[in-house]
Write an enzyme that holds these catalytic residues in place. Structure first.
Site, PDB file in Angstrom:
ATOM      1  N   ASP A   1       0.847  -1.192   0.004  1.00 24.24           N
ATOM      2  CA  ASP A   1       0.028  -0.190  -0.073  1.00 24.24           C
ATOM      3  C   ASP A   1       0.963   1.123   0.012  1.00 24.24           C
ATOM      4  O   ASP A   1       1.809   1.195   0.847  1.00 24.24           O
ATOM      5  CB  ASP A   1      -0.850   0.066   1.272  1.00 24.24           C
ATOM      6  CG  ASP A   1      -1.892   1.084   1.264  1.00 24.24           C
ATOM      7  OD1 ASP A   1      -2.801   1.047   0.758  1.00 24.24           O
ATOM      8  OD2 ASP A   1      -1.472   2.051   2.264  1.00 24.24           O
TER       9      ASP A   1
ATOM     10  N   GLU B   1       1.754  -0.419  -5.099  1.00 21.74           N
ATOM     11  CA  GLU B   1       0.871   0.806  -5.179  1.00 21.74           C
ATOM     12  C   GLU B   1       1.314   2.045  -5.556  1.00 21.74           C
ATOM     13  O   GLU B   1       1.533   2.685  -4.721  1.00 21.74           O
ATOM     14  CB  GLU B   1      -0.485   0.728  -4.354  1.00 21.74           C
ATOM     15  CG  GLU B   1      -1.598   1.607  -4.481  1.00 21.74           C
ATOM     16  CD  GLU B   1      -2.138   2.687  -3.862  1.00 21.74           C
ATOM     17  OE1 GLU B   1      -3.209   3.193  -4.030  1.00 21.74           O
ATOM     18  OE2 GLU B   1      -1.396   2.732  -2.690  1.00 21.74           O
TER      19      GLU B   1
HETATM   20  C1  ARE Z   1      -9.468   8.617   5.995  1.00 23.64           C
HETATM   21  C2  ARE Z   1     -10.071   9.743   5.828  1.00 23.64           C
HETATM   22  C3  ARE Z   1      -9.271  10.914   5.789  1.00 23.64           C
HETATM   23  C4  ARE Z   1      -8.613  11.115   7.199  1.00 23.64           C
HETATM   24  C5  ARE Z   1      -7.651   9.718   7.301  1.00 23.64           C
HETATM   25  C6  ARE Z   1      -6.847   9.710   8.629  1.00 23.64           C
HETATM   26  O1  ARE Z   1     -10.736   9.392   4.512  1.00 23.64           O
HETATM   27  O2  ARE Z   1     -10.151  11.994   5.763  1.00 23.64           O
HETATM   28  O3  ARE Z   1      -7.670  12.045   6.974  1.00 23.64           O
HETATM   29  O4  ARE Z   1      -8.568   8.613   7.129  1.00 23.64           O
HETATM   30  O5  ARE Z   1      -7.706   9.587   9.646  1.00 23.64           O
HETATM   31  C7  ARE Z   1      -7.963   4.605   2.514  1.00 23.64           C
HETATM   32  C8  ARE Z   1      -9.004   5.731   2.032  1.00 23.64           C
HETATM   33  C9  ARE Z   1      -8.766   7.015   2.786  1.00 23.64           C
HETATM   34  C10 ARE Z   1      -8.608   6.729   4.267  1.00 23.64           C
HETATM   35  C11 ARE Z   1      -7.505   5.917   4.533  1.00 23.64           C
HETATM   36  C12 ARE Z   1      -7.157   5.615   5.807  1.00 23.64           C
HETATM   37  O6  ARE Z   1      -9.002   5.911   0.614  1.00 23.64           O
HETATM   38  O7  ARE Z   1      -9.929   7.855   2.553  1.00 23.64           O
HETATM   39  O8  ARE Z   1      -8.476   8.311   4.864  1.00 23.64           O
HETATM   40  O9  ARE Z   1      -7.652   4.767   3.989  1.00 23.64           O
HETATM   41  O10 ARE Z   1      -8.067   5.133   6.424  1.00 23.64           O
HETATM   42  C13 ARE Z   1      -3.247   8.686  -2.833  1.00 23.64           C
HETATM   43  C14 ARE Z   1      -2.192   7.650  -2.313  1.00 23.64           C
HETATM   44  C15 ARE Z   1      -2.615   6.206  -2.578  1.00 23.64           C
HETATM   45  C16 ARE Z   1      -4.045   6.073  -1.798  1.00 23.64           C
HETATM   46  C17 ARE Z   1      -5.008   6.838  -2.171  1.00 23.64           C
HETATM   47  C18 ARE Z   1      -6.247   6.702  -1.537  1.00 23.64           C
HETATM   48  O11 ARE Z   1      -0.967   7.907  -3.269  1.00 23.64           O
HETATM   49  O12 ARE Z   1      -1.572   5.418  -1.793  1.00 23.64           O
HETATM   50  O13 ARE Z   1      -4.740   8.236  -2.036  1.00 23.64           O
HETATM   51  N1  ARE Z   1      -4.360   4.757  -1.853  1.00 23.64           N
HETATM   52  C19 ARE Z   1      -4.292   3.650  -0.888  1.00 23.64           C
HETATM   53  C20 ARE Z   1      -5.024   2.833  -0.428  1.00 23.64           C
HETATM   54  C21 ARE Z   1      -6.528   3.247   0.059  1.00 23.64           C
HETATM   55  C22 ARE Z   1      -5.936   3.843   1.372  1.00 23.64           C
HETATM   56  C23 ARE Z   1      -4.406   4.383   1.599  1.00 23.64           C
HETATM   57  C24 ARE Z   1      -3.557   4.192   0.400  1.00 23.64           C
HETATM   58  C25 ARE Z   1      -4.060   4.788   2.845  1.00 23.64           C
HETATM   59  O14 ARE Z   1      -5.549   2.015  -1.748  1.00 23.64           O
HETATM   60  O15 ARE Z   1      -7.461   2.712   0.398  1.00 23.64           O
HETATM   61  O16 ARE Z   1      -6.707   4.959   1.780  1.00 23.64           O
HETATM   62  O17 ARE Z   1      -3.423   3.628   3.378  1.00 23.64           O
HETATM   63  C26 ARE Z   1      -4.103  11.483  -7.338  1.00 23.64           C
HETATM   64  C27 ARE Z   1      -2.518  10.975  -6.876  1.00 23.64           C
HETATM   65  C28 ARE Z   1      -2.486   9.664  -6.006  1.00 23.64           C
HETATM   66  C29 ARE Z   1      -3.339   9.837  -4.689  1.00 23.64           C
HETATM   67  C30 ARE Z   1      -4.754  10.173  -5.458  1.00 23.64           C
HETATM   68  C31 ARE Z   1      -6.000  10.381  -4.239  1.00 23.64           C
HETATM   69  O18 ARE Z   1      -4.337  10.435  -8.216  1.00 23.64           O
HETATM   70  O19 ARE Z   1      -1.822  10.962  -7.988  1.00 23.64           O
HETATM   71  O20 ARE Z   1      -1.101   9.492  -5.430  1.00 23.64           O
HETATM   72  O21 ARE Z   1      -3.542   8.659  -4.322  1.00 23.64           O
HETATM   73  O22 ARE Z   1      -4.749  11.212  -5.965  1.00 23.64           O
HETATM   74  O23 ARE Z   1      -5.587  11.469  -3.331  1.00 23.64           O
END
Ligand code: ARE
Ligand code: CA
Length: 480
Positions: free
Chosen positions: A193, A230
């Protein structure tokens, strides 16, 4: 680290998002193993912060104890053993960039461990303030605000998630110990992740600390765990997916859009197999591909128009078929639950897994992997796996009717608005084969007849329920 250690004749990773370990073990035995799916991506197994009603609490680690709403350590070990026994590998979603969000303040995780995000204490690991990155983060508020600045993206807090410092070997050792515990249990690899938020050179050192897969669990000697990182790179940011290919496979997010946008002109996908770089894609070996994932199906990251999900029930099977048949990437199939809003957590009742002939798992579990057209796709992919990895007998009509063979499998699809009828070269030996796109092998009622020259009469009508035909050498049921 680039290709998972799959059992012979199996292919396709199914993401059983939010399933319990007990349900996954049953699904391996009753359905995935017999249908020759190769692996399951499981939700993060380590203890997480509790956030009522949300799925994403799983992405906020509190400790590396195996204790979540999916089950505890004993259930996890039982699942890994039972799945491995039927040729299905377990791939763990590893959350190693960060611990929980700063807004968690203090409390108790799903396994009873304490945490405090002000003092950065996670005593069950244990991590304390010295294990975190804040000293390297230059942003005003400690968060990632600007994806144009790689330092910020790697050293600051992603949506407030407390960011671990992989440059310290004592910190990296604790993360590696978690991953090695899973490897020793028999896990075959990791979806890493937020890999984009970790420095490539630091993650490479971390992966170097990982054990080989255990020979005592049936893996060949010297097999490295599979690594699928990822990294969302849709262009337009300085961080590139290519920075990560040296140490494992990397997600190819733009392929989701290509598969979706070309669903009415599938013939164009030939060049993805021929020369992925023409599309700006990673190589066959380096790419980790999918039609949609748990984020972009609900607008959470790497989103955009044209993605094919379970909400396009007619299109998903043949798009998935095309993805599995083409020699491109390590393939993952999303298996979802129904949701109204993008944050909603999983259904209260677990999926029903007992009846292998059922195409639904009930209780709001969508179970795309059991749908007609998709349910035998692991079998097709497994038969098509070959070295060197390329296709033969390619035929297309310049539009969206395509047929080709690979390994000991043959695949045809028609998403045009007119019928696909006529003789086609399958590359198969003469005989009567079960059409696995239309029917299960053990109760087959739809057949493909191949003559002595390898030709078959194909008939795929426009708009038919599953507009595909495919089979494998092992699905030969008699003479023609
Ligand atoms: C949640 C709440 C937030 C709060 C946070 C902390 O929504 O408001 O601030 O918790 O309490 C998942 C959810 C998030 C969640 C998080 C933790 O999607 O909403 O936050 O879990 O519970 C970027 C990253 C990429 C990431 C995506 C979501 O680069 O790595 O954001 N994806 C992975 C997983 C997700 C997970 C996380 C990472 C965190 O697959 O499921 O989040 O572990 C452009 C950029 C991307 C960026 C994208 C979105 O495309 O190029 O890099 O992705 O915008 O911002
Ligand atoms: Ca980081």
């Amino acid at each position: 680290q680039w290709r998972p250690a799959y059992a012979e004749g199996h292919d396709g990773m199914v993401h059983l998002f939010e399933w319990s370990w007990k349900s996954i073990a049953e699904e391996c035995e009753n359905f995935l193993g017999p249908h020759k799916f190769a692996s399951v991506q499981v939700s993060p197994p380590n203890e997480n912060r509790r956030v009522a009603g949300q799925w994403w609490e799983r992405y906020q680690p509190i400790s590396y104890n195996l204790d979540t709403r999916s089950g505890g350590r004993a259930d996890f070990i039982d699942m890994v053993d039972r799945c491995n026994a039927v040729g299905v590998r377990i791939i763990v979603d590893a959350i190693i960039n960060h611990m929980c969000g700063e807004d968690a303040l203090s409390g108790t995780g799903t396994g009873g461990c304490q945490y405090n995000t002000d003092t950065l204490e996670f005593p069950c690991v244990p991590f304390s303030s010295g294990d975190f990155n804040d000293y390297r983060c230059g942003s005003q508020n400690g968060l990632i605000n600007n994806y144009g600045d790689p330092n910020e993206v790697r050293n600051c807090r992603l949506v407030g998630l407390t960011d671990l410092d992989h440059s310290k070997s004592s910190t990296a050792d604790k993360i590696a110990a978690y991953m090695n515990d899973l490897i020793d249990i028999g896990v075959a690899g990791f979806r890493v992740d937020a890999a984009k938020h970790m420095w490539p050179e630091e993650t490479e050192i971390l992966y170097g600390k990982l054990h080989d897969l255990p020979t005592g669990k049936g893996f060949p000697a010297n097999t490295r765990p599979w690594i699928g990182q990822e990294v969302i790179d849709q262009g337009g940011e300085p961080i590139k997916k290519e920075e990560y290919v040296g140490m494992g496979a990397v997600t190819e997010f733009n392929y989701c859009f290509s598969l979706g946008n070309l669903r009415g002109s599938l013939a164009q996908l030939k060049t993805v197999a021929d020369k992925p770089s023409n599309w700006g894609f990673l190589s066959n070996k380096d790419a980790f591909v999918f039609t949609n994932n748990h984020d972009n199906q609900r607008g959470h990251g790497g989103g955009g128009g044209g993605i094919v999900t379970f909400k396009s029930p007619h299109d998903l099977p043949y798009v998935t078929g095309m993805m599995m048949a083409l020699p491109f990437g390590t393939k993952r199939i999303m298996s979802s639950y129904l949701f109204e809003d993008g944050d909603q957590g999983p259904p209260a009742a677990q999926p029903s897994t007992a009846d292998p002939t059922a195409e639904s798992c009930n209780n709001d579990w969508v179970c795309e992997h059991r749908w007609a057209g998709i349910r035998n796709i692991g079998m097709l992919g497994g038969a098509m796996r070959s070295e060197p990895d390329s296709y033969s007998n390619w035929w297309d009509n310049g539009s969206s009717q395509v047929s080709f063979s690979r390994g000991t499998g043959w695949f045809a699809v028609n998403s045009d608005a007119w019928a696909m009828e006529g003789g086609i070269q399958t590359g198969l030996a003469a005989g009567k084969y079960c059409d696995l796109a239309q029917s299960d092998l053990d109760s087959c009622d739809t057949f493909i007849n191949v003559d002595a020259s390898g030709m078959a009469c194909v008939n795929i009508q426009a708009g038919q329920n599953v507009p595909m035909s495919y089979t494998i050498a092992d699905a030969r049921v008699g003479d023609f």
